[in-house]
Design a protein around this motif. Structure first.
Motif, PDB file in Angstrom:
ATOM      1  N   VAL A 217      45.315  -5.268  -5.130  1.00 51.50           N
ATOM      2  CA  VAL A 217      46.220  -4.119  -4.976  1.00 51.50           C
ATOM      3  C   VAL A 217      46.771  -3.691  -6.328  1.00 51.50           C
ATOM      4  N   ILE A 218      47.229  -4.664  -7.136  1.00 49.26           N
ATOM      5  CA  ILE A 218      47.780  -4.327  -8.454  1.00 49.26           C
ATOM      6  C   ILE A 218      46.715  -3.690  -9.341  1.00 49.26           C
ATOM      7  N   ALA A 219      45.498  -4.253  -9.308  1.00 47.51           N
ATOM      8  CA  ALA A 219      44.420  -3.693 -10.127  1.00 47.51           C
ATOM      9  C   ALA A 219      44.078  -2.274  -9.695  1.00 47.51           C
ATOM     10  N   LEU A 220      44.068  -2.031  -8.388  1.00 52.66           N
ATOM     11  CA  LEU A 220      43.758  -0.687  -7.893  1.00 52.66           C
ATOM     12  C   LEU A 220      44.822   0.317  -8.321  1.00 52.66           C
ATOM     13  N   LEU A 221      46.094  -0.054  -8.194  1.00 51.61           N
ATOM     14  CA  LEU A 221      47.168   0.860  -8.590  1.00 51.61           C
ATOM     15  C   LEU A 221      47.145   1.129 -10.100  1.00 51.61           C
ATOM     16  N   MET A 222      46.905   0.078 -10.886  1.00 58.56           N
ATOM     17  CA  MET A 222      46.864   0.261 -12.346  1.00 58.56           C
ATOM     18  C   MET A 222      45.688   1.138 -12.765  1.00 58.56           C
ATOM     19  N   SER A 223      44.530   0.932 -12.145  1.00 59.91           N
ATOM     20  CA  SER A 223      43.363   1.731 -12.520  1.00 59.91           C
ATOM     21  C   SER A 223      43.535   3.184 -12.112  1.00 59.91           C
ATOM     22  N   LEU A 224      44.123   3.432 -10.933  1.00 62.47           N
ATOM     23  CA  LEU A 224      44.360   4.817 -10.515  1.00 62.47           C
ATOM     24  C   LEU A 224      45.359   5.506 -11.441  1.00 62.47           C
ATOM     25  N   ALA A 225      46.412   4.768 -11.837  1.00 61.79           N
ATOM     26  CA  ALA A 225      47.385   5.354 -12.759  1.00 61.79           C
ATOM     27  C   ALA A 225      46.758   5.617 -14.130  1.00 61.79           C
ATOM     28  N   ALA A 226      45.864   4.722 -14.579  1.00 61.97           N
ATOM     29  CA  ALA A 226      45.215   4.915 -15.879  1.00 61.97           C
ATOM     30  C   ALA A 226      44.288   6.119 -15.872  1.00 61.97           C
ATOM     31  N   VAL A 227      43.629   6.362 -14.722  1.00 56.64           N
ATOM     32  CA  VAL A 227      42.725   7.505 -14.617  1.00 56.64           C
ATOM     33  C   VAL A 227      43.499   8.811 -14.541  1.00 56.64           C
ATOM     34  N   GLY A 228      44.734   8.744 -14.013  1.00 58.22           N
ATOM     35  CA  GLY A 228      45.531   9.958 -13.883  1.00 58.22           C
ATOM     36  C   GLY A 228      45.654  10.453 -12.459  1.00 58.22           C
ATOM     37  N   ILE A 229      45.226   9.634 -11.494  1.00 58.81           N
ATOM     38  CA  ILE A 229      45.335  10.008 -10.081  1.00 58.81           C
ATOM     39  C   ILE A 229      46.731   9.675  -9.596  1.00 58.81           C
ATOM     40  N   ASP A 230      47.342  10.601  -8.877  1.00 57.14           N
ATOM     41  CA  ASP A 230      48.688  10.405  -8.363  1.00 57.14           C
ATOM     42  C   ASP A 230      48.656   9.331  -7.279  1.00 57.14           C
ATOM     43  N   VAL A 231      49.481   8.278  -7.468  1.00 63.31           N
ATOM     44  CA  VAL A 231      49.485   7.157  -6.529  1.00 63.31           C
ATOM     45  C   VAL A 231      50.062   7.580  -5.184  1.00 63.31           C
ATOM     46  N   THR A 232      50.882   8.625  -5.153  1.00 66.82           N
ATOM     47  CA  THR A 232      51.459   9.069  -3.878  1.00 66.82           C
ATOM     48  C   THR A 232      50.393   9.586  -2.914  1.00 66.82           C
TER      49      THR A 232
END
Length: 431
Positions: A217-232
């Motif tokens: 879960v942490i890796a998925l959230l970090m990778s999405l934030a690094a790519v620029g995808i809104d986590v919401t």
């Protein structure tokens, strides 16, 4: 062509007409030889067992990266030390090739460590190797920047957001690398937890599963934030998942919840011998969704966790992993019953796997059968999950030898057949 690459190739072409190329080749060869000798020494230390067992696995991965990393480090030092007196184009080129080798071996090591060996993993390793070498070749040839520009020019829209092909590739690589690193770290923690003897086996399994879930879960959230995808945006996915659980995935969710209940209430442990819905075997693995029930012949049953919660489960193993192995035998009515019971006690106590307790061996009279007296010898043993078929065979053989030596007979079915003559049968029918 990139200006840095252009300068590099000009230096290499000029160096081949001077003695500078020979000196650079000599430096590169010496550095590779030194790195190879150090790598050979480290491998010998690991094989000789002079390394702490806890760090042996980590050193195994370091050993794969030791040669290219030491060579790359020495080449970088040689480059900055010699560039004031001579061209170092060949040294820079060799350093970049070793850097590519470091990247390939690092990714392959993580993949082999996280996933079990399989055909797809072997093919994926080749894809990684060829991809890295192609990128290095494009970079050295000066074609990498034009290729990246072409990928960036391929643009399209997803809703109100504009994307390009280069961004998608970078995002995919970021997610993959982040997930692999998270799985690698969680795997190291799992091995440390499973090796701990101070924690109950069920709690070890629970902690391992939680560590892996949290890491993913942490890796998925970090990778999405690094790519620029809104986590919401994940809230929409969470709502869809909730609806799916309500309609079609309730069985899967039930099995996952049941798995954690089984582990937490300690109703089953790995190594227990159980019977579930008529399936008899040893609990080989406790998974999140199912358990693996392994028979002594190697056959495996996959049983959902929900079945264990709702059905009757017969556990043949105590908490101390002790069990009584039954051995049934029958003697004739003409044999000495007291002597037979005494011999059975002796056979049970002399076996090497028998517990040295007063109640480890029991002999009972089960019934008076049609052909003889039914007796049962019960032998208490440790670790019944290791198998009882061989033990029963050895006990039966010893009983056979003792009974023969003491004239204890084992009966076999007998029938008396009376033949009535034809005249006698007619007279009997007339009467």
């Amino acid at each position: 062509m990139d200006n840095d690459i252009n300068i590099l190739w000009k230096e290499i072409v000029q160096d081949f007409s001077t003695a500078s190329a020979l000196w650079q080749l000599l430096v590169i060869g010496s550095i590779l030889a030194v790195s190879g000798l150090l790598n050979w020494h480290l491998r010998k230390q690991i094989q000789a067992g002079r390394v702490n067992v806890v760090y042996k696995m980590l050193l195994g991965g370091i050993q794969r990266l030791f040669f290219p990393f030491v060579g790359f480090l020495l080449l970088v030092i040689a480059r900055y030390s010699l560039q004031h007196w001579m061209h170092v184009g060949l040294i820079r080129l060799a350093a970049r090739m070793l850097l590519a080798m470091i990247i390939i071996r690092s990714v392959v090591y993580v993949l082999r460590y996280v996933f079990s060996p399989s055909a797809w993993l072997h093919s994926f390793e080749r894809v990684i190797g060829w991809t890295v070498w192609v990128i290095v070749a494009l970079h050295i040839g000066g074609f990498l920047d034009p290729v990246l520009q072409v990928l960036e020019d391929v643009q399209f829209s997803v809703g109100k957001q504009k994307l390009d092909l280069l961004l998608l590739i970078q995002g995919g690589l970021t997610i993959i690398i982040t997930m692999l690193v998270a799985l690698w770290l969680s795997r190291m923690l799992e091995l440390r937890l499973m090796a701990s003897e101070k924690i109950d086996s069920n709690w070890r399994v629970i902690m391992v599963k939680l560590v892996r879930m949290v890491a993913i879960v942490i890796a998925l959230l970090m990778s999405l934030a690094a790519v620029g995808i809104d986590v919401t945006m994940l809230s929409v996915f969470g709502g869809a998942l909730g609806v799916g659980l309500g309609f079609g995935l309730q069985k899967i969710a039930s099995n996952y919840v049941s798995g954690f209940i089984i582990l937490m209430d300690k109703s089953l442990h790995m190594g227990d011998i159980v019977t579930i819905r008529g399936f008899y075997g040893m609990v080989g693995e406790l998974r999140s969704r199912y358990i693996v029930l392994r028979k002594l012949d190697g056959t495996e049953f996959i049983i959902p966790n929900e079945t264990i919660i709702t059905d009757v489960v017969i556990n043949h193993t105590s908490a101390a992993h002790k069990a009584k192995v039954p051995v049934s035998v029958q003697i004739s009515y003409a044999s000495d019953l007291d002597l037979a019971i005494k011999l059975l006690h002796e056979v049970g106590r002399t076996h090497e796997r028998t517990l040295r307790d007063d109640n480890a061996v029991e002999v009972i009279i089960k019934s008076f059968g049609q052909y003889g007296i039914d007796l049962q010898l019960a032998v208490g043993v440790l670790n019944p999950e290791e198998g009882t078929a061989k033990l029963q065979s050895e006990v039966y053989y010893e009983i056979w030898q003792r009974f023969k030596a003491n004239n204890i007979q084992i009966p076999y079915p007998q029938q008396d057949v009376r033949i009535i003559s034809g005249q006698s049968a007619l007279n009997a029918a007339a009467e």
